[in-house]
Design an enzyme around this catalytic site. Structure first.
Site, mmCIF file in Angstrom:
data_model
loop_
_atom_site.group_PDB
_atom_site.id
_atom_site.type_symbol
_atom_site.label_atom_id
_atom_site.label_comp_id
_atom_site.label_asym_id
_atom_site.label_seq_id
_atom_site.Cartn_x
_atom_site.Cartn_y
_atom_site.Cartn_z
ATOM 1 N N LYS A 104 37.831 62.990 -6.572
ATOM 2 C CA LYS A 104 37.011 63.086 -5.384
ATOM 3 C C LYS A 104 35.531 63.046 -5.752
ATOM 4 O O LYS A 104 34.670 62.796 -4.924
ATOM 5 C CB LYS A 104 37.274 64.422 -4.674
ATOM 6 C CG LYS A 104 38.693 64.671 -4.272
ATOM 7 C CD LYS A 104 38.825 66.137 -3.791
ATOM 8 C CE LYS A 104 40.265 66.475 -3.568
ATOM 9 N NZ LYS A 104 40.448 67.915 -3.322
ATOM 10 N N ASP B 118 32.791 62.347 -19.717
ATOM 11 C CA ASP B 118 32.694 63.496 -20.613
ATOM 12 C C ASP B 118 33.409 63.114 -21.921
ATOM 13 O O ASP B 118 32.822 62.455 -22.769
ATOM 14 C CB ASP B 118 33.335 64.676 -19.880
ATOM 15 C CG ASP B 118 33.203 65.996 -20.589
ATOM 16 O OD1 ASP B 118 32.235 66.191 -21.326
ATOM 17 O OD2 ASP B 118 34.082 66.858 -20.404
ATOM 18 N N LYS C 262 27.884 62.388 -20.725
ATOM 19 C CA LYS C 262 27.688 63.425 -21.759
ATOM 20 C C LYS C 262 28.173 62.831 -23.069
ATOM 21 O O LYS C 262 29.355 62.935 -23.405
ATOM 22 C CB LYS C 262 28.574 64.634 -21.441
ATOM 23 C CG LYS C 262 28.024 65.634 -20.474
ATOM 24 C CD LYS C 262 28.984 66.836 -20.461
ATOM 25 C CE LYS C 262 28.818 67.662 -19.237
ATOM 26 N NZ LYS C 262 29.882 68.684 -19.119
HETATM 27 P P1 5GP Z 1 36.680 63.026 -19.089
HETATM 28 O O1 5GP Z 1 38.059 62.471 -18.955
HETATM 29 O O2 5GP Z 1 35.636 61.975 -19.346
HETATM 30 O O3 5GP Z 1 36.623 64.126 -20.114
HETATM 31 O O4 5GP Z 1 36.359 63.794 -17.782
HETATM 32 C C1 5GP Z 1 35.857 63.242 -16.664
HETATM 33 C C2 5GP Z 1 36.009 64.219 -15.535
HETATM 34 O O5 5GP Z 1 35.759 65.555 -16.002
HETATM 35 C C3 5GP Z 1 34.973 63.997 -14.473
HETATM 36 O O6 5GP Z 1 35.415 63.104 -13.498
HETATM 37 C C4 5GP Z 1 34.773 65.378 -13.910
HETATM 38 O O7 5GP Z 1 35.712 65.626 -12.899
HETATM 39 C C5 5GP Z 1 35.057 66.302 -15.059
HETATM 40 N N1 5GP Z 1 33.834 66.832 -15.700
HETATM 41 C C6 5GP Z 1 33.382 66.583 -16.946
HETATM 42 N N2 5GP Z 1 32.229 67.220 -17.181
HETATM 43 C C7 5GP Z 1 31.928 67.884 -16.060
HETATM 44 C C8 5GP Z 1 30.824 68.717 -15.662
HETATM 45 O O8 5GP Z 1 29.849 68.992 -16.372
HETATM 46 N N3 5GP Z 1 30.886 69.204 -14.398
HETATM 47 C C9 5GP Z 1 31.910 68.943 -13.535
HETATM 48 N N4 5GP Z 1 31.833 69.490 -12.332
HETATM 49 N N5 5GP Z 1 32.944 68.175 -13.864
HETATM 50 C C10 5GP Z 1 32.947 67.642 -15.118
#
Ligand code: 5GP
Length: 178
Positions: free
Chosen positions: A44, A103, A131
């Site tokens: 979302k 992330d 990040k």
């Molecule tokens: P990844 O698979 O790249 O580790 O994670 C992506 C998802 O992690 C993003 O769509 C988000 O929902 C969540 N996420 C990663 N870092 C943050 C953050 O600093 N804040 C929030 N609210 N969600 C994050």
């Protein structure tokens, strides 16, 4: 400013301006493509970013939504599950996958793989935030809003346990709140 927020990283105006630049960049990149351009927005968290971005794209596009679950609280986990699949076909389409934040990169990598398996011609990524410190693979955004340090951010679609998505800015959540 909301009382749970430590500091604001990007104001509503910062985000609007950056989305206008990205919208122009995307329009120029796809103006002469022979493939239909489909935005796939990941539910979302990407909704406010997607809604702002799309206003600044001045070529014909389609859009659809997908939802994956991989995230609980403040830590990412490796395996993602598609909990809402696309309604339309992606066969032979150019896709722009729209994500709120990259992330670890695991979510985007899996969804990208899935879209190619479904027959997409090309898949690029537009992310509002990145990040880089936390990356575990080689995924990069092709169209990026802002680079941020390794802090937990909320607002403009980003949540903590479904809260704070409605904040019009992106801010760092106070540590005592998670
Ligand atoms: P990844 O698979 O790249 O580790 O994670 C992506 C998802 O992690 C993003 O769509 C988000 O929902 C969540 N996420 C990663 N870092 C943050 C953050 O600093 N804040 C929030 N609210 N969600 C994050």
């Amino acid at each position: 400013m909301h009382q749970d927020i430590k500091k604001i990283l990007f104001t509503e105006e910062d985000i609007r301006k950056r989305c206008a630049e990205l919208g122009e960049e995307i329009s120029d990149a796809y103006r002469n493509t022979n493939h239909e351009l489909l935005f796939v927005s990941i539910l979302k968290g990407s909704i406010p970013f997607f809604a702002e971005l799309i206003k600044h794209v001045d070529i014909d596009v389609y859009y659809d939504f997908i939802a994956a679950r991989s995230y609980d609280g403040t830590e990412s986990v490796g395996n993602i599950k598609i909990v809402k699949d696309l309604d339309c076909s992606v066969v032979d389409h150019d896709i722009i996958l729209v994500e709120d934040i990259i992330d670890t990169g695991l979510t985007i990598k899996e969804i990208k793989k899935l879209l190619y398996l479904k027959g997409a011609h090309d898949v690029k990524v537009a992310a509002l935030l990145n990040k880089q410190d936390r990356r575990v693979n080689d995924i990069q955004a092709d169209f990026l809003g802002f680079e941020i340090p390794n802090e937990f951010v909320v607002g403009f679609g980003l949540d903590y346990n479904q809260k704070y998505r409605n904040l019009p800015y992106i801010g760092v959540l106070k540590e005592e709140k998670y």
